[in-house]
Design a protein around this motif. Structure first.
Motif, short mmCIF file in Angstrom:
data_model
loop_
_atom_site.label_atom_id
_atom_site.label_comp_id
_atom_site.label_asym_id
_atom_site.label_seq_id
_atom_site.Cartn_x
_atom_site.Cartn_y
_atom_site.Cartn_z
N ASN A 282 0.81 -1.22 0.00
CA ASN A 282 0.00 0.00 0.00
C ASN A 282 0.85 1.27 0.00
OD1 ASN A 282 -2.61 -1.25 0.02
ND2 ASN A 282 -2.32 -1.72 2.19
N LYS A 283 1.93 1.22 -0.81
CA LYS A 283 2.74 2.40 -1.02
C LYS A 283 2.50 2.90 -2.45
CE LYS A 283 6.40 1.23 2.27
NZ LYS A 283 7.87 1.03 2.47
N LYS A 294 5.12 10.21 -0.52
CA LYS A 294 4.99 10.17 0.93
C LYS A 294 3.61 10.66 1.38
CE LYS A 294 9.25 8.79 1.55
NZ LYS A 294 9.56 7.43 2.08
N TYR A 296 0.86 8.92 1.54
CA TYR A 296 -0.29 8.20 0.97
C TYR A 296 -0.81 7.17 1.97
CZ TYR A 296 -2.99 4.93 -1.86
OH TYR A 296 -3.98 4.11 -2.34
N LYS A 297 -2.14 7.12 2.07
CA LYS A 297 -2.80 6.12 2.91
C LYS A 297 -3.79 5.34 2.05
CE LYS A 297 -2.54 8.88 7.15
NZ LYS A 297 -3.31 9.54 8.23
N GLN A 298 -3.94 4.09 2.39
CA GLN A 298 -4.83 3.22 1.61
C GLN A 298 -6.23 3.83 1.53
OE1 GLN A 298 -5.33 -0.71 3.20
NE2 GLN A 298 -6.32 -1.51 1.37
N ASP A 300 -6.90 6.60 -0.17
CA ASP A 300 -6.82 8.01 -0.53
C ASP A 300 -7.07 8.20 -2.02
OD1 ASP A 300 -6.29 8.81 2.00
OD2 ASP A 300 -4.16 9.25 1.70
#
Length: 326
Positions: A282-283, A294, A296-298, A300
């Motif tokens: 999940n990057k 940088k 990032y969240k799952q 988004d």
């Protein structure tokens, strides 16, 4: 002699007692009679209370009757209120319909004095209305939301699958839709069963690739060699097959998010997308420079990071991909 005297004495005493009882019998009878009369007078006579009972019953009947009348009156008032509300609602609806009808007639020019003297001609492409008084009226544009356009056109991207490990990322995101990229995109639609693999070599029929090509592009296929994730597929015209002796790199299908959809005068559908690669951890990565984005969240939205990702426009005509551009 002595016993005789005793008997005579006893008889005299009895006579005296009888005499005494007789003397008081009348008094006793009188006393008992008076007591009976006194007690009988103490007995309640219901006739004495008849008037009070009648009065009480009458009052209770009047109270109950009044209570029932009030309830009935309240019920009738409630029914009248409901009926009045329904009538008011119906009247408002009728007034609204009449108002809308009048507005429609007014907007249509029904009340214009020179209405019958106008002749309207609508052109096909310019979508303008020309009247005989040489005035050109442009109709109001109907605005369609992006969500509505997505429902109508997003399916066009279903056949366009790109890979972050592709050998053509630079050309692809520069808008250069080469023949090799077309063959590459066609290959991405093949099923695993269409490709025969043994050790490090793989091959498939050119006819299968041609069938996939027709799903994406409207022109004729040009069968040439191409690369898929560093595996070079060589076309053998004599056997009409593609073959490779290399093992392809890991598949990394890109993620995309539609940010805009427009239609031009040539009936082209132009879909603008923000694209990036989301790893199994999940990057989020930029496809061209492979740099991690940088923060990032799952889950988004990719639009949130559009300045750090890749933007591309897809141009479709008659459901076929015709070009790409930045």
């Amino acid at each position: 002699m002595v016993k005789k005297k005793e008997i005579e004495k006893a008889e005299k005493e009895v006579e005296v007692k009888d005499l005494r009882v007789k003397n008081f019998k009348e008094d006793i009878d009188k006393y008992i009679k008076e007591k009976l009369e006194t007690e009988s007078k103490k007995t309640i006579n219901i006739k004495d209370y008849k008037a009070e009972i009648d009065k009480y019953v009458k009052e209770r009947v009047e109270i109950e009757s009044a209570s029932q009348s009030v309830k009935l009156l309240k019920k009738q008032l409630h029914s009248k209120k409901v009926a009045s509300a329904v009538k008011s609602f119906i009247i408002l609806c009728l007034l609204a319909c009449i108002g809308y009808g009048v507005y429609y007639l007014y907007d249509d020019g029904y009340f214009d004095e020179n209405k019958n003297n106008k002749c309207q001609v609508t052109t096909t492409k310019t979508d303008k209305t020309v009247t005989d008084d040489n005035k050109t009226d442009t109709p109001k544009k109907v605005e369609v939301s992006l969500d509505e356009l997505k429902v109508k056109y997003a399916y066009l991207l279903d056949t366009v699958i790109f890979d972050a490990n592709s050998n053509y990322t630079r050309d692809y995101y520069s808008g250069n839709l080469t023949n090799e990229i077309k063959l590459y995109l066609s290959y991405k639609l093949l099923n695993e069963d269409d490709i025969i693999s043994s050790d490090d070599s793989s091959y498939f029929d050119a006819a299968i690739l041609e069938s996939s090509y027709k799903k994406i592009f409207g022109d004729n296929i040009d069968l040439t060699s191409f690369k898929f994730n560093n595996a070079s597929y060589v076309y053998l015209p004599g056997k009409e097959i593609y073959i490779t002796n290399n093992k392809a790199n890991e598949v990394k299908n890109v993620s995309r998010e539609i940010t805009d959809i427009t239609l031009d005068e040539d009936d082209n559908v132009i879909i603008t997308c923000i694209e990036g690669y989301v790893s199994q951890q999940n990057k989020l990565y930029n496809i061209l420079n492979n740099k991690e984005v940088k923060g990032y969240k799952q889950g988004d939205s990719l639009v949130k990071y559009k300045d750090k990702l890749n933007t591309i426009k897809y141009v479709f005509n008659d459901n076929y991909l015709v070009s790409l551009y930045k």
